[in-house]
Structure formats: C-alpha cells, structure tokens
Enzyme design. Structure first.
Site, PDB file in Angstrom:
ATOM      1  N   TRP A  84       5.411  87.386 -56.905  1.00  0.00           N
ATOM      2  CA  TRP A  84       6.745  87.586 -56.234  1.00  0.00           C
ATOM      3  C   TRP A  84       7.579  86.234 -56.173  1.00  0.00           C
ATOM      4  O   TRP A  84       8.790  86.185 -56.461  1.00  0.00           O
ATOM      5  CB  TRP A  84       6.546  88.121 -54.895  1.00  0.00           C
ATOM      6  CG  TRP A  84       5.893  89.495 -54.884  1.00  0.00           C
ATOM      7  CD1 TRP A  84       4.921  89.804 -54.500  1.00  0.00           C
ATOM      8  CD2 TRP A  84       6.542  90.542 -55.566  1.00  0.00           C
ATOM      9  NE1 TRP A  84       4.494  91.244 -54.688  1.00  0.00           N
ATOM     10  CE2 TRP A  84       5.736  91.681 -55.631  1.00  0.00           C
ATOM     11  CE3 TRP A  84       7.857  90.783 -56.312  1.00  0.00           C
ATOM     12  CZ2 TRP A  84       6.110  93.108 -55.878  1.00  0.00           C
ATOM     13  CZ3 TRP A  84       8.050  92.192 -56.980  1.00  0.00           C
ATOM     14  CH2 TRP A  84       7.103  93.250 -56.548  1.00  0.00           C
ATOM     15  N   ASP A 137       9.942  84.263 -48.170  1.00  0.00           N
ATOM     16  CA  ASP A 137      10.038  85.766 -48.455  1.00  0.00           C
ATOM     17  C   ASP A 137       8.812  86.376 -47.535  1.00  0.00           C
ATOM     18  O   ASP A 137       7.585  85.687 -47.884  1.00  0.00           O
ATOM     19  CB  ASP A 137       9.557  86.140 -49.796  1.00  0.00           C
ATOM     20  CG  ASP A 137       9.182  87.674 -50.155  1.00  0.00           C
ATOM     21  OD1 ASP A 137       9.187  88.317 -49.071  1.00  0.00           O
ATOM     22  OD2 ASP A 137       9.101  87.778 -51.344  1.00  0.00           O
ATOM     23  N   LYS A 166       6.226  96.900 -46.593  1.00  0.00           N
ATOM     24  CA  LYS A 166       5.100  96.747 -46.306  1.00  0.00           C
ATOM     25  C   LYS A 166       4.433  96.818 -44.965  1.00  0.00           C
ATOM     26  O   LYS A 166       3.395  97.276 -44.567  1.00  0.00           O
ATOM     27  CB  LYS A 166       4.863  95.169 -46.829  1.00  0.00           C
ATOM     28  CG  LYS A 166       5.382  94.881 -48.275  1.00  0.00           C
ATOM     29  CD  LYS A 166       4.606  95.497 -49.128  1.00  0.00           C
ATOM     30  CE  LYS A 166       5.562  95.556 -50.616  1.00  0.00           C
ATOM     31  NZ  LYS A 166       5.940  94.444 -51.130  1.00  0.00           N
TER      32      LYS A 166
HETATM   33  C1  LIG Z   1       6.550  94.136 -52.575  1.00  0.00           C
HETATM   34  C2  LIG Z   1       7.075  92.498 -52.247  1.00  0.00           C
HETATM   35  C3  LIG Z   1       8.330  92.277 -53.072  1.00  0.00           C
HETATM   36  C4  LIG Z   1       9.225  93.258 -53.726  1.00  0.00           C
HETATM   37  O1  LIG Z   1       9.813  94.240 -52.927  1.00  0.00           O
HETATM   38  P1  LIG Z   1      10.675  95.102 -53.487  1.00  0.00           P
HETATM   39  O2  LIG Z   1      11.460  95.757 -52.199  1.00  0.00           O
HETATM   40  O3  LIG Z   1      10.091  96.137 -54.016  1.00  0.00           O
HETATM   41  O4  LIG Z   1      11.865  94.568 -54.193  1.00  0.00           O
HETATM   42  C5  LIG Z   1       8.588  91.097 -52.981  1.00  0.00           C
HETATM   43  N1  LIG Z   1       7.863  90.091 -52.190  1.00  0.00           N
HETATM   44  C6  LIG Z   1       6.806  90.470 -51.658  1.00  0.00           C
HETATM   45  C7  LIG Z   1       6.239  89.202 -51.204  1.00  0.00           C
HETATM   46  C8  LIG Z   1       6.295  91.686 -51.698  1.00  0.00           C
HETATM   47  O5  LIG Z   1       5.252  92.039 -51.292  1.00  0.00           O
END
Ligand SMILES: *Cc1c(COP(=O)(O)O)cnc(C)c1O
Length: 359
Positions: free
Chosen positions: A101, A171, A195
């Site tokens: 990511w 993030d 998540k």
């Molecule tokens: C799942 C995830 C993403 C991507 O998320 P989307 O909503 O599918 O774009 C980005 N960063 C992390 C840390 C993730 O776990």
C-alpha cells in the site's frame, strides 16, 4: 442463523451488536418511516446522523479543533492521488515504503511530482519497519508519507518516524481506532473504513486546517480538493450516507466499550494469545520481526505450501474463515480487528494446536 469467525483483512468483521441495531432500524429509522438508505442527505434526520458520527469520532480520538474530519469516497487508494494533488506545493515528498500500500502511494505520487523513497523494507519482503530516526529527508519535501499498519505483511510502526519538522501523512486504514493516537503529530490521518470501522465505501480523512488550501496542483478536479469537502462539511455532493451511519454506530459501540484505551488493551490481549502460541509452536511461525508486529494483522506459515492449504481448508470447515494469506505472501493471515472477540482468537489457537498435533 450461524455466524462464523471471520478473519478477513477487509471488508472485515463488524460488531454483532452494530449489525443487530442497523437491522432493527432498517425499515424505519427512529420513527422517520424510512431506512437511512432512503433518506435525503440534506434532511434533518441525516444531518443529525453525520454530525453525531463526527462528534463521537472527535471525542474518541481527541481530535483538536484545528483539524477537520472528512467523510469521503474513492477508497484509501484515491487518497494516494489526493494527497500529492493537495499537498505537493514544492512538488516533492518523502515516502517510506513498508509494503504494497505504501508502494502504491509512492508510485501514484510520482504522477504529480518527485516522490523520494527515503526508506524501504522491500529487501526482506516488508517483514520489518526500517529505522526512521534519522532519515535523509529533503529540506523542501512537502510531507513525509507512511502506511502505519501494513495490512498485508503484518507490521506496524511502534514509533513514528522523525520527520525533521515535515508534515506527517499516515494511512491508518488497518489500525484506525485500534488504540489511542496523538493526532497533533500528524498533518493527515486517513483510512478506508472497511478494515476496522465500517462497511466499504467510506474513507475518513482527518486533516490539519492549514493543509486545506485553494493552492492545489493545476487541474485538480473539484471533487479531489480537500477544500471542497471541508467547506461543505462532507456534504458537497451525496456522501456514502448509509456507510457513514454504520461507522457512527461503531463509534458508539467503541465509546460504550470504554474508548480507545480499552480497545488497545483488548487488542493487545488478543494478539498476545496468537503470538504466544506462534512463538512456541513447532509447526507454525510468524513471518515478521517481533518488535514490529501488528496487533491487527497476524501472518503466519507452516513452511509447507500444501500444509498451509490444508490448514486453511480445514479451518474454514470448522468455522474460521478467510485465513488465507495475501496472494503476495502466501501462508495464512489472521486479521483480528476491534470487532473480533477474544473468544474467536482463543478458539482459533485451540484449533491450531489440534492441527499441529495431527500433522
Ligand atoms: C486495504 C488498504 C488500502 C486500500 O484500500 P481501498 O479502500 O481498497 O482503496 C490502502 N491502505 C491500506 C493500509 C489498506 O489496508
């Protein structure tokens, strides 16, 4: 009805209590005569839902007044572009690459300016967090970017990087609300909610006000400017209204449980059960450096691909689902987010013990 123990990395398990409440309110939300899905996002009833969600989140995370909370769409992945489009005034930013990511965010930023990789753990398949105490961060970098919890690899920063005075952007998709955070250390904290918070379709961005400006990169679409959404309090256009409502329910659930300190304690207890087992197991091994272990995502392997597959299959039959590791790592991964009860982890470990004896 039979519910399984769902160890999915995302979309992931939600608190059963929240699901029951939303089911109860499905046809008639608090006497409105309609579902939240059917209601105008400009209505008084909905205004109360989104405002309450925001104030509960502010309370939980102790978000200072000089930060805005935005409920957006486009997934965490859209932020990979929105961040440079809004923040890259000098067209330069520092990226710490600790997984897929972070790498995707780093690659996306290259579309907009100079993304400088200041540290990486790719040399050892992202199984650790690099030392970030004294990185070579360009003076004129607009921000330093991290992915705080690496969902796929199961690592987490235990200490934030020394940004040397630069704005930190994080993030936190897979560790959102898993423990208390000091919001003032960040310029932006953001994450997709699917998540650890709610249903897919909502992204929460917590952003310091001075980073919200008209001065975005030329050509930045209206919808991708933080200012558009901040000025309209997340109601510039139709927001992901039902998803925000469910997030609000989860905020209330966390408040009722005792807040983020209690979440942290619970998450530490759950993770310890699994990690303690892995550390003494002769069959299963954790895949990441101990100091950098995530409380949320726990990858492990047997070292034998066929045995891994057998484990995943038998676990599923026993009601422990979505344990297959990410396609890039293989093996297994148990995601044990806030809503996973301790009992789910205990039962999983009992199942792993039994599997170990039999294989
Ligand atoms: C799942 C995830 C993403 C991507 O998320 P989307 O909503 O599918 O774009 C980005 N960063 C992390 C840390 C993730 O776990």
């Amino acid at each position: 009805m039979s519910r399984v123990y769902n160890f999915s990395a995302g979309p992931a398990v939600l608190p059963e209590e929240v699901l029951r409440e939303t089911a109860e309110e499905m046809l008639d939300y608090k006497g409105s005569g309609m579902s939240v899905m059917e209601m105008s996002h400009r209505s008084k009833v909905y205004d109360n839902i989104i405002k309450t969600a925001e104030s509960d989140l502010r309370e939980l995370m102790n978000i200072p007044d000089n930060y805005k909370v935005l409920f957006l769409q486009g997934g965490a992945s859209q932020q990979f572009a929105m961040i440079p489009m809004n923040l890259m005034k000098n067209k330069k930013a520092a990226y710490i690459v600790t997984g897929q990511w972070a790498k995707k965010a780093y690659q996306e930023a290259q579309l907009f300016g100079e993304a400088v990789k200041v540290a990486s753990s790719e040399d050892e398949t992202f199984s650790y967090i690099p030392d970030c105490s004294d990185l070579d961060i360009p003076e004129d970098a607009d921000y330093v970017y991290i992915c705080e919890n690496n969902t796929i690899y199961g690592t987490k920063y235990k200490e934030l990087p020394n940004t040397k005075g630069h704005t930190l952007v994080a993030d936190v998709s897979s560790c959102f609300l898993s423990e208390p955070v000091d919001v003032t250390k960040y310029g932006i904290i953001y994450g997709g909610v699917q998540k650890n918070i709610g249903p897919a379709g909502v992204v929460i961005v917590i952003i310091r006000e001075d980073l919200i400006t008209e001065d975005t990169l030329p050509g930045t679409p209206t919808m991708l400017k933080y200012k558009t959404h901040a000025d309209a309090e997340s109601l510039y256009n139709t927001p992901p209204a039902y998803g925000i409502y469910v997030c609000g329910k989860v905020f209330q659930w966390i408040k009722k449980m005792g807040g983020l300190e209690v979440m942290k304690q619970r998450n530490e207890e759950k993770a310890k059960i699994l990690y303690d087992f892995l550390d003494q197991s002769k069959l299963f091994q954790g895949t990441v450096k101990k100091e950098d272990r995530s409380l949320m995502n726990v990858p492990f392997v047997t070292g034998d691909k066929e045995l891994d597959a057998k484990f995943v299959k038998e676990a599923e039959a026993a009601g422990f689902v979505n344990l297959k590791g990410h396609r890039s790592v293989g093996g297994m991964r148990a995601s044990i987010y806030n809503a996973m009860p301790k009992e789910g982890v205990e039962k999983l470990v009992a199942f792993m013990k039994k599997f170990e004896e039999e294989n």
